[in-house]
Design an enzyme around this catalytic site. Structure first.
Site, PDB file in Angstrom:
ATOM      1  CD  GLU A 185      -2.959   0.861   2.415  1.00 44.54           C
ATOM      2  OE1 GLU A 185      -3.385   1.874   2.998  1.00 44.54           O
ATOM      3  OE2 GLU A 185      -3.293  -0.315   2.731  1.00 44.54           O
ATOM      4  CD  GLU A 238      -4.808   7.024   5.614  1.00 41.85           C
ATOM      5  OE1 GLU A 238      -5.824   6.315   5.673  1.00 41.85           O
ATOM      6  OE2 GLU A 238      -3.887   7.000   6.460  1.00 41.85           O
ATOM      7  CG  ASP A 285      -1.744   4.503   2.773  1.00 38.79           C
ATOM      8  OD1 ASP A 285      -2.273   3.921   1.827  1.00 38.79           O
ATOM      9  OD2 ASP A 285      -1.622   4.007   3.913  1.00 38.79           O
TER      10      ASP A 285
END
Length: 549
Positions: free
Chosen positions: A357, A361, A359
């Site tokens: 993953e 955010e 990310d």
């Protein structure tokens, strides 16, 4: 007397050449769909204006859908320095495999001509661009732009002069838009990451608001309602009963005029490569809403997607394709006002045990406080590689571009093309790196008030709901992975991307990039896992001892 008679005949003939069909009324034919008051119907419905500022653009669409017709619109484009702006007039269907016929007017620096961008999509596939410079100033007065669409061809006209013909070549295996009804759409929006000189010239917000004007809308087409076409009974909404558009083609004069336009004003292939945008993907074609019911809305013919959050649910979407390496760009405008407790995301992820993953955010804030941008990298199910930043601008007032570059050597996080973080491949030191698992692009808006804002001390204020974030200009320049064959589209060093620039495959920071990332990390980094001795009391991960860049 004879000369006067000849003059009168000439005036009448000229009027027939340049006049549009009896204009419709914007109140009757259209509805403003976005922009919060930036779109205004004028003069009792005879005209319409769209405006753009650094918070939002605006747009409208026809109330009816059409399957074939002639569509006329007069436009007066944004004057003076319109660099970075795009004004549109186009037809589009909805859903997967959409059809579309485009006029897009790419803004310019003062004194330079507009670029008129045309394209045709069928069954979700475009890449049929032709671009032109106009032979007049389109900001000084209204000019008529026309799309003729019938079963045999599509003709683009400017002041009744044909500039392009797209013929139906289904007989040689080329898809043609003929089965999906389309609405008319118009919009004015900011696209300064690609619109003017390939994104090298940015929007000057001191010139805002930018305003374009529309008038004399005329739709002479087959209205489709409940699956039935008004042309089945040989009648249309049109004030024109001749229906010449149904068999419209170029005569000898038309062929001469289109040759003149294309020889004098069409941009060359080299110019297109240098100046044309990296075509943004279409959300209908390239994304699938995965949760939230109607809280996720695709708008503006697939160019814009909004996610909303209320007390019952958030919402999200994912890419239809999986990728193994690439560059992924997304423009976001985050939840304004008091967004405490909310999290807006844009990330890559694989599935299953031991997932990878990457990310972005965005952790919501109390009114007036900055967002926290949270970045992380997981490999084989293990993360704990967090870095957090404050942004140096208000991410809720306008769209900004967030990018992930992922290749076999490194991952680069960028904001408006400014690098904020590099995560290098340190497998030689025993640090896992995401390189074997294909990932999809994901985006979501959800409630996380147990931890998102000040460690969960500030809760979501549901009286402010629904919360809404906006996404646009989703672009993937990447290696598409086929799970069925376990092969990548980059197997031959090629990508499926509309952008043939493959610099992301070996991208690293140059001297300017290193200076910019130092500035970001010195001024705006608020957390670095490589400096958290309390959390990692047993020692930092090996890559923390290496260069951050």
């Amino acid at each position: 007397m004879a000369n006067s008679h000849l003059l009168l005949i000439s005036i009448v003939l000229m009027g027939n050449l340049v006049a549009v069909l009896a204009a419709g009324n914007f109140n009757d034919l259209t509805e403003i769909t976005w922009g919060d008051g930036r779109g205004k119907i004028l003069d009792g419905g005879k005209g319409l204006s769209l405006s753009l500022d650094n918070y939002s653009g605006s747009g409208f669409q026809s109330k009816n859908e059409y399957l074939y017709g002639r569509f006329d619109m007069q436009l007066k484009l944004v004057p003076k320095n319109s660099a970075g702006t795009v004004t549109t007039f186009f037809l589009s269907s909805q859903g997967e495999g959409h059809d579309e016929i485009d006029f897009e007017f790419l803004g310019n620096v003062t004194g330079e001509p507009y670029t008129v961008h045309t394209n045709v999509y069928s069954q979700g596939k475009g890449n049929k661009e032709q671009q032109f410079h106009l032979w007049f100033d389109p900001t000084a007065a209204f000019h008529t732009y026309t799309i003729v669409w019938n079963a045999n061809r599509i003709v683009f006209l400017v002041d009744q002069i044909p500039i392009r013909v797209y013929n139906n070549h289904e007989s040689i295996g080329i898809a043609y838009p003929k089965s999906q009804p389309m609405k008319v759409y118009c919009s004015l929006w900011n696209a300064d990451e690609w619109a003017t000189q390939g994104g090298r010239v940015k929007t000057d917000w001191s010139q805002a608001p930018f305003t374009a004007y529309y008038r004399n809308i005329n739709i002479d087409g087959c209205v489709v309602k409940s699956g039935a076409s008004s042309c089945a009974s040989r009648s249309t909404e049109s004030t024109n009963s001749a229906k010449s558009w149904e068999t419209h083609e170029l005569d000898a004069k038309g062929r001469n005029r289109v040759r003149w336009v294309q020889s004098k004003h069409m941009l060359s292939l080299l110019t297109l490569v240098l100046l044309s945008p990296v075509s943004a993907d279409n959300f209908y074609q390239d994304a699938a809403v995965t949760f939230g019911d109607q809280r996720a809305q695709i708008q503006d013919g697939g160019r814009l997607l909004t996610l909303s959050l209320d007390k019952i649910s958030g919402s999200g979407f994912q890419s239809k394709n999986e990728y193994l390496f690439g560059r992924f760009d997304m423009q976001l405008k985050l939840v304004p006002g008091n967004s405490a407790g909310t999290v807006t995301t844009f990330y890559l992820s694989s599935q299953g045990a031991g997932h990878d993953e990457i990310d972005f955010e965005f952790l919501g804030n109390s009114s007036g406080l900055p967002y926290t941008v949270h970045t992380n990298v997981y490999s084989q199910g293990k993360g704990n590689k967090e870095q957090q930043f404050r942004l140096w601008f208000d991410p809720t007032s306008s769209f900004h571009t967030y990018s992930i570059v992922w290749n076999s050597q490194r991952i680069i996080f960028l904001v408006d093309n400014i690098p904020i973080r590099v995560f290098n491949n340190h497998e030689a030191l025993g640090v896992a790196y995401p390189k074997n698992q294909a990932m999809r692009v994901y985006a979501s808006l959800w409630n996380a008030d147990d931890w998102a804002t000040q460690g969960g001390r500030v809760k979501t204020d549901w009286s402010m709901a629904p919360f809404t974030a906006s996404y646009r200009n989703f672009n993937t320049n990447a290696c598409v992975w086929s799970a069925a064959t376990s092969t990548s589209s980059c197997g031959g060093s090629k990508t499926e991307s509309v952008n043939n620039d493959e610099t992301w495959q070996t991208q690293q920071l140059n001297a300017n990039g290193r200076n910019r990332i130092r500035w970001v990390q010195q001024k705006y980094m608020i957390y670095n896992y490589c400096a958290d001795a309390n959390r990692f009391s047993q020692g930092f991960s090996p890559e923390c001892k290496r260069s951050r860049f």
